[in-house]
Each structure stands twice: as C-alpha cells, then as structure tokens.
Design an enzyme around this catalytic site. Sequence first.
Site, PDB file in Angstrom:
ATOM      1  N   CYS A  57       1.108  -1.351  -0.198  1.00  0.00           N
ATOM      2  CA  CYS A  57      -0.155   0.430   0.267  1.00  0.00           C
ATOM      3  C   CYS A  57       1.040   1.328  -0.431  1.00  0.00           C
ATOM      4  O   CYS A  57       1.395   1.855   0.550  1.00  0.00           O
ATOM      5  CB  CYS A  57      -0.677  -0.141   0.918  1.00  0.00           C
ATOM      6  SG  CYS A  57      -1.945   1.217   1.470  1.00  0.00           S
ATOM      7  N   HIS A  97      -3.336   0.171   8.689  1.00  0.00           N
ATOM      8  CA  HIS A  97      -4.405   0.450   6.981  1.00  0.00           C
ATOM      9  C   HIS A  97      -6.203  -0.212   7.285  1.00  0.00           C
ATOM     10  O   HIS A  97      -6.716  -1.119   7.539  1.00  0.00           O
ATOM     11  CB  HIS A  97      -3.700  -0.685   5.992  1.00  0.00           C
ATOM     12  CG  HIS A  97      -4.412  -1.035   4.941  1.00  0.00           C
ATOM     13  ND1 HIS A  97      -3.798  -0.272   3.684  1.00  0.00           N
ATOM     14  CD2 HIS A  97      -5.742  -2.022   4.782  1.00  0.00           C
ATOM     15  CE1 HIS A  97      -4.271  -0.252   2.711  1.00  0.00           C
ATOM     16  NE2 HIS A  97      -5.920  -0.978   3.560  1.00  0.00           N
ATOM     17  N   HIS A 118      -7.666   8.092   3.578  1.00  0.00           N
ATOM     18  CA  HIS A 118      -7.381   9.215   3.709  1.00  0.00           C
ATOM     19  C   HIS A 118      -8.346  10.810   3.915  1.00  0.00           C
ATOM     20  O   HIS A 118      -9.118  10.358   3.311  1.00  0.00           O
ATOM     21  CB  HIS A 118      -6.370   9.388   2.784  1.00  0.00           C
ATOM     22  CG  HIS A 118      -6.837   9.421   1.496  1.00  0.00           C
ATOM     23  ND1 HIS A 118      -7.024   8.163   0.506  1.00  0.00           N
ATOM     24  CD2 HIS A 118      -7.284  10.023   0.706  1.00  0.00           C
ATOM     25  CE1 HIS A 118      -6.433   8.099  -0.568  1.00  0.00           C
ATOM     26  NE2 HIS A 118      -7.212   9.708  -0.792  1.00  0.00           N
TER      27      HIS A 118
HETATM   28  P1  AMP Z   1      -7.895   9.977  -3.623  1.00  0.00           P
HETATM   29  O1  AMP Z   1      -8.142  10.464  -4.931  1.00  0.00           O
HETATM   30  O2  AMP Z   1      -9.458  10.355  -2.782  1.00  0.00           O
HETATM   31  O3  AMP Z   1      -8.269   8.668  -3.284  1.00  0.00           O
HETATM   32  O4  AMP Z   1      -6.449  11.102  -3.065  1.00  0.00           O
HETATM   33  C1  AMP Z   1      -5.094  10.224  -3.837  1.00  0.00           C
HETATM   34  C2  AMP Z   1      -4.871  11.035  -3.024  1.00  0.00           C
HETATM   35  O5  AMP Z   1      -3.221  11.275  -3.448  1.00  0.00           O
HETATM   36  C3  AMP Z   1      -4.575  12.129  -4.231  1.00  0.00           C
HETATM   37  O6  AMP Z   1      -4.575  14.040  -4.533  1.00  0.00           O
HETATM   38  C4  AMP Z   1      -2.952  11.917  -5.602  1.00  0.00           C
HETATM   39  O7  AMP Z   1      -2.681  13.219  -6.138  1.00  0.00           O
HETATM   40  C5  AMP Z   1      -2.433  11.735  -3.964  1.00  0.00           C
HETATM   41  N1  AMP Z   1      -1.081  11.415  -3.814  1.00  0.00           N
HETATM   42  C6  AMP Z   1      -0.957  10.074  -4.997  1.00  0.00           C
HETATM   43  N2  AMP Z   1      -0.003   9.601  -4.430  1.00  0.00           N
HETATM   44  C7  AMP Z   1       1.057   9.942  -3.820  1.00  0.00           C
HETATM   45  C8  AMP Z   1       2.421  10.607  -3.379  1.00  0.00           C
HETATM   46  N3  AMP Z   1       3.303  10.203  -3.293  1.00  0.00           N
HETATM   47  N4  AMP Z   1       2.767  11.610  -1.887  1.00  0.00           N
HETATM   48  C9  AMP Z   1       1.674  12.307  -1.763  1.00  0.00           C
HETATM   49  N5  AMP Z   1       0.255  12.209  -2.424  1.00  0.00           N
HETATM   50  C10 AMP Z   1       0.709  11.597  -3.942  1.00  0.00           C
HETATM   51 ZN    ZN Z   2      -2.166   0.762   3.219  1.00  0.00          ZN
END
Ligand code: AMP
Ligand code: ZN
Length: 113
Positions: free
Chosen positions: A4, A46, A99
């Site tokens: 993850c 998780h 998140h």
């Molecule tokens: P969601 O689309 O609600 O699942 O949000 C996932 C979020 O994670 C998106 O806004 C991405 O830009 C962010 N994201 C993905 N990979 C990373 C990373 N390595 N570091 C910080 N944010 C990330």
């Molecule tokens: Zn996780």
Amino acid sequence: MSDCLFCKICAGEIPSAKVYEDELVYAFRDIAPQAPTHILVIPKNHIPSVDGITAENSAVVAHIFEVIPAIAAAENLTGGYRVVSNCGADAGQTVPHLHFHILGGETLNPKMA
Ligand code: AMP
Ligand code: ZN
C-alpha cells in the site's frame, strides 16, 4: 499492508512532505495539490476507505477529526477549509488507504460534485 502506497509513506519507505505525525496519524502534503493548501491525513493502520470504518477501528477516525482543526490552524486556514474523503470508484478514490483531504487557502468551488 506491504503493497500500500500510504502504508509505505507512513513507514518512511516512500518520501513525503510531512505536516504532522503522532502514534496513530500521519499527515503530509498532496503531491498534486488542488488548492494552495492540500494536505492528506491518514491513519497509520491500514483501513481501505470510509467503507472499512467499523466500531473496532473508528477511534482513529475520531482522533483524525481532532487533528484536522489543529493542522488547519497551523496552516493558517483562517478563512475556512474543506475536508473530503473519496470512497470507491464513483468518488474517484485512487489510493485504497483511508485518507482525508484538507483543502484550503482560497475560496473553494462551491460545487461539491
Ligand atoms: P484520492 O483520489 O481521493 O484517492 O486521493 C489520493 C491523493 O493522493 C491524490 O490527491 C494524489 O495526488 C495523492 N497522492 C498520490 N501519491 C502521492 C504521494 N506519493 N505523495 C503525496 N500524495 C500523493
Ligand atoms: Zn495502507
């Protein structure tokens, strides 16, 4: 969960711009910000999504909602902010680890969807 992305970020295996951390929660800046301030707050354990919140694990969610206003204050989001959690495909969830997005720093789009 070993595979993850956000578990790996919590564990420090993938770098992130940390904003806040305690024993239960990790917060970091979104890599593709959709507002001047865009922070993700996650439980260290998780949980796949809002759908995975149960009576057994919901204490961390309450804790996250104590941490969010403290982060917002530290980030000077005095004009307000939005808290969003996308759950599942229709909502566009891309990372299957619970998140909460904190979005602020400007007047946000009044449309939610
Ligand atoms: P969601 O689309 O609600 O699942 O949000 C996932 C979020 O994670 C998106 O806004 C991405 O830009 C962010 N994201 C993905 N990979 C990373 C990373 N390595 N570091 C910080 N944010 C990330
Ligand atoms: Zn996780």
